[in-house]
Design a protein around this motif. Structure first.
Motif, PDB file in Angstrom:
ATOM      1  N   ILE A  84       0.095   9.713  14.247  1.00  0.00           N
ATOM      2  CA  ILE A  84      -1.246   9.328  14.702  1.00  0.00           C
ATOM      3  C   ILE A  84      -2.184   9.426  13.506  1.00  0.00           C
ATOM      4  N   ARG A  85      -2.875   8.341  13.218  1.00  0.00           N
ATOM      5  CA  ARG A  85      -3.781   8.325  12.075  1.00  0.00           C
ATOM      6  C   ARG A  85      -5.142   7.769  12.502  1.00  0.00           C
ATOM      7  N   THR A  86      -6.170   8.096  11.722  1.00  0.00           N
ATOM      8  CA  THR A  86      -7.529   7.686  12.068  1.00  0.00           C
ATOM      9  C   THR A  86      -7.993   6.570  11.136  1.00  0.00           C
ATOM     10  N   TYR A  87      -8.522   5.503  11.711  1.00  0.00           N
ATOM     11  CA  TYR A  87      -9.022   4.366  10.922  1.00  0.00           C
ATOM     12  C   TYR A  87     -10.362   3.893  11.490  1.00  0.00           C
ATOM     13  N   THR A  88     -11.002   2.996  10.740  1.00  0.00           N
ATOM     14  CA  THR A  88     -12.345   2.534  11.105  1.00  0.00           C
ATOM     15  C   THR A  88     -12.292   1.114  11.661  1.00  0.00           C
ATOM     16  N   VAL A  89     -13.097   0.857  12.645  1.00  0.00           N
ATOM     17  CA  VAL A  89     -13.254  -0.523  13.143  1.00  0.00           C
ATOM     18  C   VAL A  89     -14.127  -1.247  12.108  1.00  0.00           C
ATOM     19  N   VAL A 101      -9.122  -4.045  10.646  1.00  0.00           N
ATOM     20  CA  VAL A 101      -8.993  -2.706  10.042  1.00  0.00           C
ATOM     21  C   VAL A 101      -8.713  -2.895   8.563  1.00  0.00           C
ATOM     22  N   GLU A 102      -9.302  -2.043   7.722  1.00  0.00           N
ATOM     23  CA  GLU A 102      -8.987  -2.112   6.301  1.00  0.00           C
ATOM     24  C   GLU A 102      -8.233  -0.853   5.911  1.00  0.00           C
ATOM     25  N   PHE A 103      -6.976  -1.053   5.507  1.00  0.00           N
ATOM     26  CA  PHE A 103      -6.106   0.070   5.139  1.00  0.00           C
ATOM     27  C   PHE A 103      -6.123   0.241   3.622  1.00  0.00           C
ATOM     28  N   VAL A 104      -6.381   1.455   3.160  1.00  0.00           N
ATOM     29  CA  VAL A 104      -6.181   1.761   1.743  1.00  0.00           C
ATOM     30  C   VAL A 104      -4.673   1.835   1.514  1.00  0.00           C
ATOM     31  N   LEU A 105      -4.215   1.119   0.486  1.00  0.00           N
ATOM     32  CA  LEU A 105      -2.787   1.158   0.153  1.00  0.00           C
ATOM     33  C   LEU A 105      -2.607   2.227  -0.917  1.00  0.00           C
ATOM     34  N   HIS A 106      -2.169   3.417  -0.499  1.00  0.00           N
ATOM     35  CA  HIS A 106      -2.005   4.493  -1.482  1.00  0.00           C
ATOM     36  C   HIS A 106      -0.530   4.785  -1.727  1.00  0.00           C
ATOM     37  N   GLY A 107       0.337   3.883  -1.256  1.00  0.00           N
ATOM     38  CA  GLY A 107       1.774   4.038  -1.496  1.00  0.00           C
ATOM     39  C   GLY A 107       2.533   4.255  -0.212  1.00  0.00           C
ATOM     40  N   GLY A 110       2.674   7.849   2.900  1.00  0.00           N
ATOM     41  CA  GLY A 110       2.068   8.105   4.206  1.00  0.00           C
ATOM     42  C   GLY A 110       2.499   7.007   5.157  1.00  0.00           C
ATOM     43  N   PRO A 111       2.788   7.322   6.431  1.00  0.00           N
ATOM     44  CA  PRO A 111       3.269   6.288   7.354  1.00  0.00           C
ATOM     45  C   PRO A 111       2.280   5.149   7.570  1.00  0.00           C
ATOM     46  N   ALA A 112       0.979   5.450   7.573  1.00  0.00           N
ATOM     47  CA  ALA A 112       0.015   4.377   7.825  1.00  0.00           C
ATOM     48  C   ALA A 112      -0.068   3.438   6.620  1.00  0.00           C
ATOM     49  N   SER A 113      -0.158   4.018   5.429  1.00  0.00           N
ATOM     50  CA  SER A 113      -0.227   3.201   4.218  1.00  0.00           C
ATOM     51  C   SER A 113       1.061   2.384   4.075  1.00  0.00           C
ATOM     52  N   ALA A 114       2.202   3.014   4.350  1.00  0.00           N
ATOM     53  CA  ALA A 114       3.494   2.313   4.237  1.00  0.00           C
ATOM     54  C   ALA A 114       3.557   1.173   5.254  1.00  0.00           C
ATOM     55  N   TRP A 258      -9.801  12.448   4.240  1.00  0.00           N
ATOM     56  CA  TRP A 258      -8.434  12.805   3.857  1.00  0.00           C
ATOM     57  C   TRP A 258      -8.510  13.893   2.799  1.00  0.00           C
ATOM     58  N   LYS A 259      -7.371  14.587   2.626  1.00  0.00           N
ATOM     59  CA  LYS A 259      -7.315  15.638   1.607  1.00  0.00           C
ATOM     60  C   LYS A 259      -6.065  15.432   0.762  1.00  0.00           C
ATOM     61  N   ALA A 260      -6.247  15.389  -0.546  1.00  0.00           N
ATOM     62  CA  ALA A 260      -5.113  15.157  -1.449  1.00  0.00           C
ATOM     63  C   ALA A 260      -4.029  16.209  -1.222  1.00  0.00           C
ATOM     64  N   GLY A 261      -2.783  15.744  -1.110  1.00  0.00           N
ATOM     65  CA  GLY A 261      -1.648  16.657  -0.933  1.00  0.00           C
ATOM     66  C   GLY A 261      -1.375  17.026   0.516  1.00  0.00           C
ATOM     67  N   PHE A 262      -2.207  16.551   1.445  1.00  0.00           N
ATOM     68  CA  PHE A 262      -2.033  16.888   2.872  1.00  0.00           C
ATOM     69  C   PHE A 262      -1.971  15.618   3.701  1.00  0.00           C
ATOM     70  N   SER A 263      -0.987  15.531   4.587  1.00  0.00           N
ATOM     71  CA  SER A 263      -0.987  14.423   5.549  1.00  0.00           C
ATOM     72  C   SER A 263      -2.096  14.717   6.562  1.00  0.00           C
ATOM     73  N   GLU A 264      -2.431  13.720   7.390  1.00  0.00           N
ATOM     74  CA  GLU A 264      -3.514  13.940   8.359  1.00  0.00           C
ATOM     75  C   GLU A 264      -3.191  15.121   9.281  1.00  0.00           C
ATOM     76  N   GLU A 265      -1.937  15.209   9.776  1.00  0.00           N
ATOM     77  CA  GLU A 265      -1.649  16.325  10.687  1.00  0.00           C
ATOM     78  C   GLU A 265      -1.644  17.663   9.956  1.00  0.00           C
TER      79      GLU A 265
HETATM   80  C1  LIG Z   1     -13.061   8.989  10.816  1.00  0.00           C
HETATM   81  C2  LIG Z   1     -12.054   8.464   9.780  1.00  0.00           C
HETATM   82  C3  LIG Z   1     -12.034   7.118   9.479  1.00  0.00           C
HETATM   83  C4  LIG Z   1     -11.119   6.627   8.501  1.00  0.00           C
HETATM   84  N1  LIG Z   1     -11.100   5.295   8.216  1.00  0.00           N
HETATM   85  C5  LIG Z   1     -10.218   4.802   7.304  1.00  0.00           C
HETATM   86  C6  LIG Z   1     -10.141   3.394   7.029  1.00  0.00           C
HETATM   87  O1  LIG Z   1     -10.822   2.575   7.639  1.00  0.00           O
HETATM   88  N2  LIG Z   1      -9.251   2.987   6.072  1.00  0.00           N
HETATM   89  C7  LIG Z   1      -8.442   3.888   5.412  1.00  0.00           C
HETATM   90  O2  LIG Z   1      -7.626   3.458   4.568  1.00  0.00           O
HETATM   91  N3  LIG Z   1      -8.480   5.204   5.671  1.00  0.00           N
HETATM   92  C8  LIG Z   1      -9.337   5.681   6.604  1.00  0.00           C
HETATM   93  N4  LIG Z   1      -9.365   7.017   6.879  1.00  0.00           N
HETATM   94  C9  LIG Z   1      -8.497   7.897   6.096  1.00  0.00           C
HETATM   95  C10 LIG Z   1      -7.051   7.905   6.625  1.00  0.00           C
HETATM   96  O3  LIG Z   1      -7.033   8.348   7.956  1.00  0.00           O
HETATM   97  C11 LIG Z   1      -6.222   8.865   5.719  1.00  0.00           C
HETATM   98  O4  LIG Z   1      -6.203   8.384   4.396  1.00  0.00           O
HETATM   99  C12 LIG Z   1      -4.811   9.072   6.252  1.00  0.00           C
HETATM  100  O5  LIG Z   1      -4.330  10.251   5.663  1.00  0.00           O
HETATM  101  C13 LIG Z   1      -3.864   7.919   5.902  1.00  0.00           C
HETATM  102  O6  LIG Z   1      -2.634   8.158   6.541  1.00  0.00           O
HETATM  103  P1  LIG Z   1      -1.225   7.921   5.827  1.00  0.00           P
HETATM  104  O7  LIG Z   1      -0.218   7.943   6.917  1.00  0.00           O
HETATM  105  O8  LIG Z   1      -1.319   6.719   4.945  1.00  0.00           O
HETATM  106  O9  LIG Z   1      -1.070   9.197   4.878  1.00  0.00           O
HETATM  107  P2  LIG Z   1      -0.755  10.780   5.314  1.00  0.00           P
HETATM  108  O10 LIG Z   1       0.606  10.810   5.921  1.00  0.00           O
HETATM  109  O11 LIG Z   1      -1.871  11.215   6.158  1.00  0.00           O
HETATM  110  O12 LIG Z   1      -0.750  11.427   3.913  1.00  0.00           O
HETATM  111  C14 LIG Z   1       0.386  11.339   3.033  1.00  0.00           C
HETATM  112  C15 LIG Z   1      -0.071  11.657   1.611  1.00  0.00           C
HETATM  113  O13 LIG Z   1      -0.947  10.633   1.162  1.00  0.00           O
HETATM  114  C16 LIG Z   1      -2.180  11.190   0.707  1.00  0.00           C
HETATM  115  N5  LIG Z   1      -3.265  10.268   1.038  1.00  0.00           N
HETATM  116  C17 LIG Z   1      -3.802  10.000   2.249  1.00  0.00           C
HETATM  117  N6  LIG Z   1      -4.782   9.097   2.139  1.00  0.00           N
HETATM  118  C18 LIG Z   1      -4.878   8.787   0.834  1.00  0.00           C
HETATM  119  C19 LIG Z   1      -5.711   7.910   0.094  1.00  0.00           C
HETATM  120  N7  LIG Z   1      -6.657   7.164   0.662  1.00  0.00           N
HETATM  121  N8  LIG Z   1      -5.524   7.825  -1.258  1.00  0.00           N
HETATM  122  C20 LIG Z   1      -4.569   8.564  -1.877  1.00  0.00           C
HETATM  123  N9  LIG Z   1      -3.732   9.407  -1.220  1.00  0.00           N
HETATM  124  C21 LIG Z   1      -3.901   9.523   0.119  1.00  0.00           C
HETATM  125  C22 LIG Z   1      -2.290  12.514   1.431  1.00  0.00           C
HETATM  126  O14 LIG Z   1      -3.098  13.419   0.725  1.00  0.00           O
HETATM  127  C23 LIG Z   1      -0.842  12.967   1.505  1.00  0.00           C
HETATM  128  O15 LIG Z   1      -0.471  13.607   0.302  1.00  0.00           O
HETATM  129  C24 LIG Z   1     -10.250   7.519   7.848  1.00  0.00           C
HETATM  130  C25 LIG Z   1     -10.251   8.889   8.196  1.00  0.00           C
HETATM  131  C26 LIG Z   1     -11.158   9.345   9.147  1.00  0.00           C
HETATM  132  C27 LIG Z   1     -11.164  10.817   9.508  1.00  0.00           C
END
Ligand SMILES: Cc1cc2nc3c(=O)[nH]c(=O)nc-3n(C[C@H](O)[C@H](O)[C@H](O)COP(=O)(O)OP(=O)(O)OC[C@H]3O[C@@H](n4cnc5c(N)ncnc54)[C@H](O)[C@@H]3O)c2cc1C
Length: 274
Positions: A84-89, A101-107, A110-114, A258-265
């Motif tokens: 379960i991940r949080t994103y913006t409308v 939805v705009e996803f940051v591609l950070h590699g 993370g399941p959402a980025s992937a 988000w916090k570097a080094g930590f998944s959302e959960e």
């Molecule tokens: C209210 C809210 C709204 C948000 N809206 C958006 C949005 O619209 N678009 C968006 O892209 N994100 C958004 N985020 C941030 C997003 O939820 C997190 O970046 C989330 O951790 C991504 O999930 P993941 O499965 O890709 O990575 P996770 O499984 O959560 O994390 C895996 C690893 O990737 C790292 N990581 C996570 N995000 C980033 C990043 N951006 N850059 C570099 N490393 C990262 C973590 O620190 C961890 O080490 C929002 C968060 C909140 C709370």
């Protein structure tokens, strides 16, 4: 005891949305448009509002949605519970039921980025979204500060503000190529800050820029600071805005995205144990 026959309207809806369109907005940002009939019944929503995505825990696995009959999300089986991940409308078109939805591609770490990195038209994504929400009265002056994860929300809020609104937006991205178009009709000045290889959690670009900022007096304008992104920046900026910019608590919205080094959960778990 009074027993009511009234059927409570759900506050949120969950659905299995379908990828309708994909746009590579920037090297590290992908806009994915999701479609579902139920999205036609959502809103109006405040600009920049968030929602949940449910990503199957196995690649190509079936989208599983929670049981919402009690008003809370209940998962039938922990083993098949999705990420379960949080994103913006970024945008919701209520006529067509299309949510961008705009996803940051950070590699692929993370399941959402992937998922976003390899998504194709026709793929499914589970989503959970509130039916409506409180819409804030706009302020006269704004300070926006955020990294790529906050760009969708800041862009949506900026695009909703009137031409008379003043202020400044500090938007931090990885490279020049990551600068995106924002249809900003307000008088807010946008400053793009480029990290150029510095890790987001080590970047002090926003803090250094804000040091030159002149904030209007609270007696002359209504003011609002909207800050979101990596935990370190948000923590530092929240303190700076309160202690040095003289912004009051009710004028400050500072949220860790988000916090570097930590998944959302893992980050939520950390917060619970702090
Ligand atoms: C209210 C809210 C709204 C948000 N809206 C958006 C949005 O619209 N678009 C968006 O892209 N994100 C958004 N985020 C941030 C997003 O939820 C997190 O970046 C989330 O951790 C991504 O999930 P993941 O499965 O890709 O990575 P996770 O499984 O959560 O994390 C895996 C690893 O990737 C790292 N990581 C996570 N995000 C980033 C990043 N951006 N850059 C570099 N490393 C990262 C973590 O620190 C961890 O080490 C929002 C968060 C909140 C709370």
């Amino acid at each position: 005891m009074v027993i009511s026959n009234e059927i409570k309207k759900p506050k949120s809806l969950c659905m299995d949305a379908v990828v309708y369109d994909i746009n590579e907005t920037a090297p590290h940002l992908k806009r994915i448009s999701l479609q579902h009939e139920l999205l036609k019944g959502i809103g109006p929503l405040a600009p920049g509002v968030h929602f949940k995505v449910f990503i199957p825990s196995t690649k190509g696995g079936q989208v599983i949605l929670p049981d919402m009959s009690t008003g809370r999300a209940l998962w039938s089986d922990e083993k098949t519970k999705p990420y379960i991940r949080t994103y913006t409308v970024r945008n919701l078109d209520r006529l067509t039921g299309i949510l961008d939805v705009e996803f940051v591609l950070h590699g692929d770490n993370g399941p959402a980025s992937a998922w976003a990195g390899s998504a194709s038209i026709g793929d499914s994504l589970g989503i959970g979204i509130k039916l409506s929400g409180k819409i804030r009265q706009p302020s006269d002056w704004y300070l926006f500060a955020g990294d790529e994860t906050a760009l969708p929300a800041i862009s949506a809020i900026l695009e909703d503000l009137s031409a008379e609104t003043t202020g400044v937006a500090y938007l931090e991205v990885e490279t020049e190529a990551d600068i995106v178009d924002i249809n900003n009709k307000s008088a807010i000045d946008i400053h793009w800050l480029i990290r150029n290889g510095v890790q987001p959690e080590n970047s002090d670009l926003i803090l250094n820029s804000v040091k030159d900022l002149v904030v209007p007096e609270a007696s002359s304008k209504s003011r609002y600071a909207w800050i979101a992104g990596e935990e370190n920046m948000v923590r530092v900026m929240r303190k700076y805005a309160a202690e040095h910019l003289g912004l009051y608590r009710e004028e400050l919205h500072a949220t860790v995205y988000w916090k570097a080094g930590f998944s959302e959960e893992d980050y939520h778990q950390l917060r619970r144990t702090e």
